[in-house]
Scaffold this motif. Structure first.
Motif, mmCIF file in Angstrom:
data_model
loop_
_atom_site.group_PDB
_atom_site.id
_atom_site.type_symbol
_atom_site.label_atom_id
_atom_site.label_comp_id
_atom_site.label_asym_id
_atom_site.label_seq_id
_atom_site.Cartn_x
_atom_site.Cartn_y
_atom_site.Cartn_z
ATOM 1 N N GLY B 84 0.835 -1.203 0.000
ATOM 2 C CA GLY B 84 0.000 0.000 0.000
ATOM 3 C C GLY B 84 0.870 1.253 0.000
ATOM 4 N N PHE B 85 0.254 2.387 0.282
ATOM 5 C CA PHE B 85 0.994 3.647 0.287
ATOM 6 C C PHE B 85 1.738 3.849 1.607
ATOM 7 C CE2 PHE B 85 -2.117 4.431 -3.092
ATOM 8 C CZ PHE B 85 -1.264 4.877 -4.089
ATOM 9 N N ALA B 86 2.950 4.390 1.496
ATOM 10 C CA ALA B 86 3.803 4.586 2.672
ATOM 11 C C ALA B 86 3.174 5.551 3.667
ATOM 12 C CB ALA B 86 5.178 5.099 2.232
ATOM 13 N N GLN B 87 2.395 6.510 3.172
ATOM 14 C CA GLN B 87 1.773 7.490 4.076
ATOM 15 C C GLN B 87 0.757 6.815 4.997
ATOM 16 O OE1 GLN B 87 2.148 7.892 0.831
ATOM 17 N NE2 GLN B 87 3.389 9.729 0.592
ATOM 18 N N VAL B 88 0.079 5.801 4.468
ATOM 19 C CA VAL B 88 -0.886 5.058 5.282
ATOM 20 C C VAL B 88 -0.137 4.281 6.366
ATOM 21 C CG1 VAL B 88 -2.610 3.204 5.234
ATOM 22 C CG2 VAL B 88 -2.547 4.913 3.388
ATOM 23 N N ALA B 89 0.998 3.705 5.978
ATOM 24 C CA ALA B 89 1.817 2.970 6.948
ATOM 25 C C ALA B 89 2.305 3.901 8.052
ATOM 26 C CB ALA B 89 3.002 2.321 6.227
ATOM 27 N N LEU B 90 2.749 5.099 7.656
ATOM 28 C CA LEU B 90 3.235 6.051 8.659
ATOM 29 C C LEU B 90 2.104 6.483 9.590
ATOM 30 C CD1 LEU B 90 5.263 7.978 9.953
ATOM 31 C CD2 LEU B 90 4.858 9.593 8.081
ATOM 32 N N ALA B 94 2.454 6.084 13.462
ATOM 33 C CA ALA B 94 2.849 7.339 14.116
ATOM 34 C C ALA B 94 2.551 7.396 15.617
ATOM 35 C CB ALA B 94 2.233 8.531 13.390
ATOM 36 N N PRO B 95 1.357 6.978 16.064
ATOM 37 C CA PRO B 95 1.107 7.079 17.515
ATOM 38 C C PRO B 95 2.114 6.267 18.332
ATOM 39 C CG PRO B 95 -0.947 6.697 16.312
ATOM 40 C CD PRO B 95 0.168 6.518 15.326
ATOM 41 N N ARG B 96 2.438 5.057 17.852
ATOM 42 C CA ARG B 96 3.410 4.239 18.584
ATOM 43 C C ARG B 96 4.816 4.803 18.459
ATOM 44 N NH1 ARG B 96 2.001 -1.982 17.218
ATOM 45 N NH2 ARG B 96 3.826 -2.403 18.500
ATOM 46 N N GLN B 104 11.756 6.669 25.014
ATOM 47 C CA GLN B 104 13.162 6.316 24.802
ATOM 48 C C GLN B 104 14.061 7.524 24.576
ATOM 49 O OE1 GLN B 104 12.211 2.677 25.357
ATOM 50 N NE2 GLN B 104 14.203 2.847 24.387
ATOM 51 N N GLY B 105 13.462 8.636 24.161
ATOM 52 C CA GLY B 105 14.270 9.774 23.746
ATOM 53 C C GLY B 105 14.401 9.820 22.234
ATOM 54 N N SER B 106 14.426 8.635 21.610
ATOM 55 C CA SER B 106 14.452 8.579 20.150
ATOM 56 C C SER B 106 13.791 7.291 19.693
ATOM 57 C CB SER B 106 15.886 8.645 19.622
ATOM 58 O OG SER B 106 16.555 7.424 19.839
ATOM 59 N N ALA B 107 13.374 7.261 18.453
ATOM 60 C CA ALA B 107 12.743 6.064 17.899
ATOM 61 C C ALA B 107 12.979 6.041 16.397
ATOM 62 C CB ALA B 107 11.246 6.063 18.199
ATOM 63 N N ILE B 108 13.031 4.839 15.848
ATOM 64 C CA ILE B 108 13.237 4.668 14.411
ATOM 65 C C ILE B 108 12.087 3.850 13.838
ATOM 66 C CG2 ILE B 108 14.635 3.388 12.725
ATOM 67 C CD1 ILE B 108 17.112 4.308 14.295
ATOM 68 N N MET B 109 11.576 4.291 12.692
ATOM 69 C CA MET B 109 10.593 3.512 11.949
ATOM 70 C C MET B 109 11.178 3.140 10.593
ATOM 71 S SD MET B 109 6.944 4.655 10.230
ATOM 72 C CE MET B 109 7.814 5.317 8.791
ATOM 73 N N THR B 110 10.999 1.892 10.196
ATOM 74 C CA THR B 110 11.316 1.505 8.817
ATOM 75 C C THR B 110 10.060 0.918 8.202
ATOM 76 O OG1 THR B 110 11.958 -0.756 9.390
ATOM 77 C CG2 THR B 110 13.694 0.910 9.420
ATOM 78 N N THR B 111 9.831 1.249 6.951
ATOM 79 C CA THR B 111 8.673 0.713 6.236
ATOM 80 C C THR B 111 9.159 -0.074 5.032
ATOM 81 O OG1 THR B 111 7.328 2.594 6.892
ATOM 82 C CG2 THR B 111 6.534 1.311 5.029
ATOM 83 N N ALA B 112 8.584 -1.247 4.822
ATOM 84 C CA ALA B 112 8.889 -2.053 3.640
ATOM 85 C C ALA B 112 7.618 -2.257 2.828
ATOM 86 C CB ALA B 112 9.461 -3.406 4.059
ATOM 87 N N ASP B 113 7.798 -2.613 1.561
ATOM 88 C CA ASP B 113 6.675 -2.942 0.670
ATOM 89 C C ASP B 113 5.676 -1.791 0.583
ATOM 90 O OD1 ASP B 113 5.397 -4.617 -1.124
ATOM 91 O OD2 ASP B 113 4.402 -5.836 0.408
#
Lengths: 335, 335
Positions: B84-90, B94-96, B104-113
């Protein structure tokens, strides 16, 4: 004359220790200088040693500073270099930073009140050798004009990235936000060589090819115009996150002998193993495609080649540099 | 003709919903297209809508995909956009992601497919409005030659950075790793305008100013030469960390109608409040210095100005685009 890398390391250690670097820290600091010389990053090699010495001798940087590492969050280390060298701060923080990344998947280190006068790749190459992805950024004293500005505010703000490989040395790049690094301008000045077009401006903000005009009251220009300026701004923000001075707040230019910047560093460490076992195979697939498309050496490869040769054959040293090393290693110029 | 921003939003939502975007997701996706048009980022505005529609109609992208968010570590979100679209994934993550950064002070998100066919700044501007520092990167289908290569492997791989300000809209920049974005090459092609020098190469790897030669079998060139190529490599590595396809693995070029890339996204979120209360004041000091040095608009300012005017006066819409919107919002071209 030729000198063995280990002998050069020993001499540089002595020079640094003689000028106020704590003897326990001198090997580490010397190693970043010798590594640059050994790997052909001459602008960050022995050429810089006199700058370390004069910065120490002037009292501008504290070679005996003991960094303080504070955990600002489960994934954040805030390091106070206490006016010492940034490499010492990183060495002090590295075990906890690695442990954090192991636990969290990623970790961030920020350093304040530190002096980073070396190449950046030596900071992160060892992390990538051990399987981490690392991204680091350092801000430096104001030396670049950005975003239509006519006066310098940001530094040449370098960024370096290291990506591990399977059974091979990592891909590591290290680049200033300016078209040309300050170190290369210093080399051009010393060699009385003009700069290429599009590298710097003079004190009136006009384009110039005179390295001395750039160094005197001019400024460097970011690579890629507006885009390089945007990167330099990001680096200024991230590198100072832990309370470090901005490049324009650095006072080194007003202190005779002081050439290092008192500024900050940002380092992001990621453990790619968190994302499954295929990461290293995927990187090899990507590199294979780049090779097929015509890429010869990857960033870092030339350093590894030169390193191998230097470890085998030793390094070429000018008689003047040899004299300097011998003199400075026995006679302190510390006030 | 003029159209109110809200009316345009409504029309674009209908077009997307009519072509397979889940009705609950259409407002979000439409908003990124309308935001670009509204703020003057025309290369990522309405010009792209037909590409969304044909990519949906061809079955290449799944407008009804429900993303799956997985916690890969205390500071890592791994998101599967499920074609699907990456914006929908974000939006789903986003809340999590915010909660993680808070904890944590920082967080990383990676999206695939996922498919990211929009500007990047709409992804991170809202995060910086809420006080976070955000850095995001997306890889795209192969379209750029790097590191002495003669064939394209990496995409134009954009990066965007957002820095919060006190009581003002954030500083947000968004830039492709290429000198010129693919969207601007498409605009030049549509307008039958030649490209500036140094932007692209043809199928033989020779410099060209013909946008169609670049689009046909040529490639774009990274900004800053080797340095822009290094950034694009880093983006390719980080954006695919969660298992996304590399740009050269994207198959869209072989599927009629498919113009979006199936690739990955990386997003780093930092909570600067972890570093004390002075961050926002410090940013204002930095910006003040840049202003004094001659910088007028900061990255993002022009968008905010155009946004204000568009919200007040509406947007100019060509009769052709209006017809297209009306037709596409009632007649499905989905197979």
């Amino acid at each position: 004359m030729k000198i063995a890398v280990a002998d050069l390391q020993s001499l540089v250690e002595q020079v640094l220790a003689r000028h106020g670097v704590a003897s326990a820290r001198a090997p580490l600091l010397a190693a970043t200088i010798v590594a640059a010389e050994r790997d052909g990053s001459r602008s960050h090699g022995l050429q810089r040693l006199a700058g370390y010495v004069s910065s120490l001798s002037s009292g501008w940087v504290d070679g005996a500073a003991e960094p303080v590492v504070h955990e600002a969050g489960p994934g954040l280390l805030k390091v106070d270099a206490r006016n010492g060298f940034a490499q010492v701060a990183l060495a002090e923080a590295a075990p906890r930073l690695r442990a954090m990344a192991d636990r969290q998947g990623s970790a961030i280190m920020t350093t304040a009140d530190g002096h980073h006068f070396a190449a950046l790749w030596p900071d992160i190459e060892p992390l990538a050798v051990d399987g981490y992805i690392a991204l680091t950024m350092v801000n430096t004293r104001a030396s670049m004009v950005v975003w239509q500005g006519t006066h310098k505010v940001l530094g040449t703000n370098p960024m370096a990235f290291a990506c591990p490989r399977r059974s091979r040395p990592p891909v590591v790049w290290d680049q200033a936000s300016s078209v040309m690094s300050q170190g290369d301008v210093l080399l051009a000045s010393a060699a009385r060589r003009p700069l290429p077009e599009g590298v710097g401006v003079d004190g009136d903000g006009q384009a110039t090819t005179d390295p001395d005009a750039v160094l005197r009251d001019g400024a460097l220009v970011p690579f890629g115009g507006v885009k390089g300026g945007s990167l330099a701004f990001m680096i200024e923000v991230l590198a100072t996150l832990g309370g470090a001075r901005f490049g324009f707040e650095d006072r080194s230019a007003t202190i005779p002998g002081a050439v290092t910047s008192n500024a900050g560093q940002f380092l992001l460490l990621i453990d790619p193993r968190r994302f499954g076992d295929s990461f290293l195979d995927r990187i090899e697939q990507l590199i294979e495609q780049l090779r097929e498309a015509g890429t010869g050496r990857l960033p870092g490869d030339l350093r590894y080649e030169r390193r191998r040769i230097a470890e085998r054959d030793g390094l070429e040293l000018s008689p003047e540099m040899h004299d300097y090393l011998l003199t400075a290693s026995i006679a302190s110029t510390r006030r």
